[in-house]
Write a protein that holds these residues in place. Structure first.
Motif, mmCIF file in Angstrom:
data_model
loop_
_atom_site.group_PDB
_atom_site.id
_atom_site.type_symbol
_atom_site.label_atom_id
_atom_site.label_comp_id
_atom_site.label_asym_id
_atom_site.label_seq_id
_atom_site.Cartn_x
_atom_site.Cartn_y
_atom_site.Cartn_z
ATOM 1 N N TYR A 112 76.319 -46.665 42.686
ATOM 2 C CA TYR A 112 75.168 -46.020 42.047
ATOM 3 C C TYR A 112 75.501 -45.700 40.592
ATOM 4 C CZ TYR A 112 71.258 -42.692 41.559
ATOM 5 O OH TYR A 112 70.125 -42.031 41.162
ATOM 6 N N ARG A 113 76.681 -45.145 40.364
ATOM 7 C CA ARG A 113 77.109 -44.848 38.993
ATOM 8 C C ARG A 113 77.160 -46.124 38.159
ATOM 9 N NH1 ARG A 113 83.367 -44.218 37.606
ATOM 10 N NH2 ARG A 113 83.230 -44.445 35.339
ATOM 11 N N VAL A 135 76.128 -34.541 45.947
ATOM 12 C CA VAL A 135 76.833 -35.780 45.606
ATOM 13 C C VAL A 135 76.016 -36.649 44.665
ATOM 14 C CG1 VAL A 135 77.822 -37.921 46.495
ATOM 15 C CG2 VAL A 135 78.147 -35.782 47.752
ATOM 16 N N PHE A 136 74.785 -36.955 45.029
ATOM 17 C CA PHE A 136 74.081 -38.016 44.315
ATOM 18 C C PHE A 136 73.324 -37.523 43.085
ATOM 19 C CE2 PHE A 136 75.121 -39.784 48.405
ATOM 20 C CZ PHE A 136 75.706 -40.972 48.009
ATOM 21 N N VAL A 158 76.161 -37.774 40.708
ATOM 22 C CA VAL A 158 76.346 -39.162 40.276
ATOM 23 C C VAL A 158 75.283 -39.547 39.251
ATOM 24 C CG1 VAL A 158 76.448 -41.573 40.998
ATOM 25 C CG2 VAL A 158 77.409 -39.802 42.469
ATOM 26 N N LEU A 170 84.350 -36.413 42.605
ATOM 27 C CA LEU A 170 83.828 -36.883 43.888
ATOM 28 C C LEU A 170 84.714 -36.401 45.036
ATOM 29 C CD1 LEU A 170 81.536 -38.524 45.113
ATOM 30 C CD2 LEU A 170 82.937 -40.576 44.823
ATOM 31 N N ALA A 189 78.471 -43.847 45.944
ATOM 32 C CA ALA A 189 78.482 -43.116 44.681
ATOM 33 C C ALA A 189 78.963 -43.998 43.539
ATOM 34 C CB ALA A 189 79.370 -41.872 44.810
#
Length: 275
Positions: free
Chosen positions: A113-114, A165-166, A169, A239, A110
């Motif tokens: 990716y952020r 989650v994603f 994100v 998160l 995460a």
């Protein structure tokens, strides 16, 4: 060749990664290759954004003619797909593999990716326009799937957990990136831009009644001198909430399975006693 018209007619099947590209005869321009083209495109996209990218400007950046690019790509869409997959490669999957548990792996995925979305503000608006099936993108997708699988959630629940989650994100990184872009365009630091923009409506007498219930949270948020630390704090806690939610759902599924197993055992015992 995947032409622009082909993409418009059948976007679900149009991708440079599905293209069967004809081999060009002869040799390409000296000193030029696809990796160099993609690296230059990423630099231009980072500096100038999606709207400014063109084959002509990219060729000028590389010191070649626009026609030279067509030895390696057919359209600007091709370049964008290659550029997107290139920045997916910035996510450190080796560090994810080295983590001890699925909770840490989710956090690492995460966070990387952020960071990737914030570094490359053009990624967010591009992601929904293409299939994202390049090798780096697929590798990241595999790692996300494998990590969610390790939670113990049942197969039909894993997509929801991945989305929770994603997609969070993606949204968070998009907002953070766009906020940074707006501050830069205004010639201000993010800290200055944030305080100035909040105060612009917080101190407007015509909005007093409408924001009265928000004053406490607005005061808290503008009390911080470092907006980047606030971005990190809010992201980390959000998160944690999502991971805790997954843990709760895993425990709930386990309890339900145990209850069903106990019920089946009780019924089997009753049937045996009746015989």
């Amino acid at each position: 060749m995947v032409k622009a018209a082909d993409r418009a007619k059948n976007p679900a099947r149009s991708s440079v990664w599905l293209e069967k590209r004809a081999t060009r005869g002869g040799g390409g321009p000296a000193g030029l290759d696809r990796d160099r083209i993609v690296a230059a495109a990423v630099r231009m996209l980072d500096e100038e954004g999606l709207a400014k990218l063109s084959m002509r400007k990219l060729a000028t950046e590389l010191g070649v003619t626009a026609m030279s690019l067509y030895w390696y790509v057919d359209t600007k869409d091709d370049i964008l797909e290659y550029a997107m997959d290139s920045v997916y490669g910035e996510i450190d999957l080796a560090a994810v593999d080295a983590a001890e548990d699925w909770q840490t792996r989710i956090r690492l995925l995460a966070l990387d990716y952020r960071r990737m979305l914030v570094r490359h503000g053009w990624m967010s608006p591009s992601a929904g326009q293409y299939l994202n099936i390049g090798p780096n993108s697929i590798a990241v997708g595999h790692k996300i799937h494998d990590t969610i699988k390790e939670t113990g959630l049942s197969l039909d629940r894993r997509p929801s957990a991945m989305s929770a989650v994603f997609q969070f994100v993606y949204g968070y990184g998009t907002i953070e990136s766009q906020f940074g872009r707006r501050a830069a365009e205004a010639g201000m630091s993010q800290d200055e831009f944030y305080v100035d923009s909040v105060n612009a409506f917080r101190n407007d007498p015509e909005l007093t009644d409408r924001i009265e219930g928000l004053r406490e949270i607005l005061d808290e948020r503008t009390s911080h001198d470092d907006l980047s630390a606030l971005w990190d704090r809010d992201f980390g806690y959000a998160l944690d909430v999502l991971i805790a939610g997954i843990e709760v759902m895993v425990a709930r599924e386990a309890a339900e399975e145990a209850r069903e197993a106990a019920e089946e055992a009780r019924e089997a015992a009753e049937e045996a006693a009746e015989k």
